[in-house]
Structure formats: C-alpha cells, structure tokens
Design a protein around this motif. Structure first.
Motif, PDB file in Angstrom:
ATOM      1  N   TYR A 132       0.815  -1.221   0.000  1.00 14.39           N
ATOM      2  CA  TYR A 132       0.000   0.000   0.000  1.00 14.39           C
ATOM      3  C   TYR A 132       0.850   1.274   0.000  1.00 14.39           C
ATOM      4  CZ  TYR A 132      -3.976  -2.942   1.213  1.00 14.39           C
ATOM      5  OH  TYR A 132      -4.957  -3.901   1.211  1.00 14.39           O
ATOM      6  N   TYR A 133       2.151   1.142   0.180  1.00 17.10           N
ATOM      7  CA  TYR A 133       3.025   2.310   0.254  1.00 17.10           C
ATOM      8  C   TYR A 133       3.358   2.807  -1.149  1.00 17.10           C
ATOM      9  CZ  TYR A 133       6.937   5.285   1.593  1.00 17.10           C
ATOM     10  OH  TYR A 133       7.771   6.353   1.784  1.00 17.10           O
ATOM     11  N   ARG A 134       3.230   4.095  -1.369  1.00 18.27           N
ATOM     12  CA  ARG A 134       3.568   4.699  -2.656  1.00 18.27           C
ATOM     13  C   ARG A 134       4.666   5.730  -2.437  1.00 18.27           C
ATOM     14  NH1 ARG A 134       1.128   0.862  -3.551  1.00 18.27           N
ATOM     15  NH2 ARG A 134      -0.640   0.578  -4.912  1.00 18.27           N
ATOM     16  N   PRO A 137       2.432  -7.796   1.505  1.00 22.58           N
ATOM     17  CA  PRO A 137       3.708  -7.805   0.783  1.00 22.58           C
ATOM     18  C   PRO A 137       3.567  -7.170  -0.601  1.00 22.58           C
ATOM     19  CG  PRO A 137       2.724  -9.980   0.779  1.00 22.58           C
ATOM     20  CD  PRO A 137       1.866  -9.129   1.652  1.00 22.58           C
ATOM     21  N   GLN A 138       4.657  -6.599  -1.077  1.00 19.68           N
ATOM     22  CA  GLN A 138       4.683  -6.070  -2.436  1.00 19.68           C
ATOM     23  C   GLN A 138       4.861  -7.240  -3.388  1.00 19.68           C
ATOM     24  OE1 GLN A 138       7.954  -3.353  -2.472  1.00 19.68           O
ATOM     25  NE2 GLN A 138       6.884  -1.823  -1.273  1.00 19.68           N
ATOM     26  N   ASP A 139       4.055  -7.276  -4.439  1.00 16.17           N
ATOM     27  CA  ASP A 139       4.189  -8.359  -5.408  1.00 16.17           C
ATOM     28  C   ASP A 139       5.046  -7.894  -6.597  1.00 16.17           C
ATOM     29  OD1 ASP A 139       2.475  -6.668  -6.753  1.00 16.17           O
ATOM     30  OD2 ASP A 139       0.790  -8.042  -6.755  1.00 16.17           O
ATOM     31  N   ALA A 140       5.288  -8.787  -7.523  1.00 17.79           N
ATOM     32  CA  ALA A 140       6.154  -8.484  -8.664  1.00 17.79           C
ATOM     33  C   ALA A 140       5.598  -7.348  -9.525  1.00 17.79           C
ATOM     34  CB  ALA A 140       6.346  -9.728  -9.515  1.00 17.79           C
ATOM     35  N   SER A 141       4.276  -7.271  -9.691  1.00 14.64           N
ATOM     36  CA  SER A 141       3.707  -6.196 -10.512  1.00 14.64           C
ATOM     37  C   SER A 141       3.891  -4.839  -9.839  1.00 14.64           C
ATOM     38  CB  SER A 141       2.230  -6.455 -10.806  1.00 14.64           C
ATOM     39  OG  SER A 141       1.467  -6.383  -9.630  1.00 14.64           O
ATOM     40  N   TYR A 142       3.831  -4.797  -8.510  1.00 17.28           N
ATOM     41  CA  TYR A 142       4.083  -3.549  -7.790  1.00 17.28           C
ATOM     42  C   TYR A 142       5.515  -3.089  -8.054  1.00 17.28           C
ATOM     43  CZ  TYR A 142       4.978  -0.274  -4.009  1.00 17.28           C
ATOM     44  OH  TYR A 142       5.336   0.829  -3.297  1.00 17.28           O
ATOM     45  N   ARG A 143       6.459  -3.998  -7.903  1.00 16.28           N
ATOM     46  CA  ARG A 143       7.862  -3.641  -8.090  1.00 16.28           C
ATOM     47  C   ARG A 143       8.137  -3.223  -9.532  1.00 16.28           C
ATOM     48  NH1 ARG A 143       8.098  -7.819  -4.348  1.00 16.28           N
ATOM     49  NH2 ARG A 143       8.396  -9.409  -5.933  1.00 16.28           N
ATOM     50  N   PRO A 161      11.503   2.736  -9.448  1.00 18.11           N
ATOM     51  CA  PRO A 161      12.233   3.242 -10.616  1.00 18.11           C
ATOM     52  C   PRO A 161      13.124   2.155 -11.207  1.00 18.11           C
ATOM     53  CG  PRO A 161      13.212   4.088  -8.614  1.00 18.11           C
ATOM     54  CD  PRO A 161      11.953   3.365  -8.216  1.00 18.11           C
ATOM     55  N   PRO A 162      13.416   2.256 -12.494  1.00 18.10           N
ATOM     56  CA  PRO A 162      14.303   1.262 -13.108  1.00 18.10           C
ATOM     57  C   PRO A 162      15.703   1.388 -12.541  1.00 18.10           C
ATOM     58  CG  PRO A 162      13.786   3.020 -14.652  1.00 18.10           C
ATOM     59  CD  PRO A 162      12.956   3.254 -13.428  1.00 18.10           C
TER      60      PRO A 162
END
Length: 67
Positions: free
Chosen positions: A14-16, A54-60, A65-66
């Motif tokens: 949920y963190y942006r 947890p952050q998933d792969a799509s979030y990352r 940033p790249p």
C-alpha cells in the motif's frame, strides 16, 4: 521507528513512494499509504501497521524506478 518489527511501511504493497529526476537518477522525496481511508502518514522506515501486505512483482515492476 520500531526496527524490531520485520515489516516496514516501505515494504508494504500500500506504500507509494514519490521520486524526482535529478542529475540522471531518481531520488526518493516522500511517500504515503494508499490503504483506505488513507489516514496513515508514514515514513519509509516506520514499523508497519496491521494492514501490511507484501509487495508483489507487478508492484515492483510498475512502482519502483528502473535500476
């Protein structure tokens, strides 16, 4: 900050984090929680609240940033 907790706001789905582009690189400037009702003001190293996910792969792939 409670670093005894293994989860932090920065690791939450949920963190942006917000960034600016400066001198050829992304620099983090601030961030916030987007979990409804969005009342939690958090910093990257803060201990996570009970709503942590947890952050998933799509979030990352879309939110960080790249490298």
């Amino acid at each position: 900050m409670d670093m005894d907790n293994e989860h932090t706001c920065q690791d939450c789905g949920y963190y942006r984090q917000h960034y600016i582009w400066r001198e050829g690189q992304y620099i983090p400037i601030s961030g916030h929680c987007v979990h409804p009702p969005r009342v939690r003001h958090c910093r990257p190293g803060m201990a996570a609240c009970p709503k942590w996910i947890p952050q998933d792969a799509s979030y990352r792939a879309t939110r960080l940033p790249p490298e």
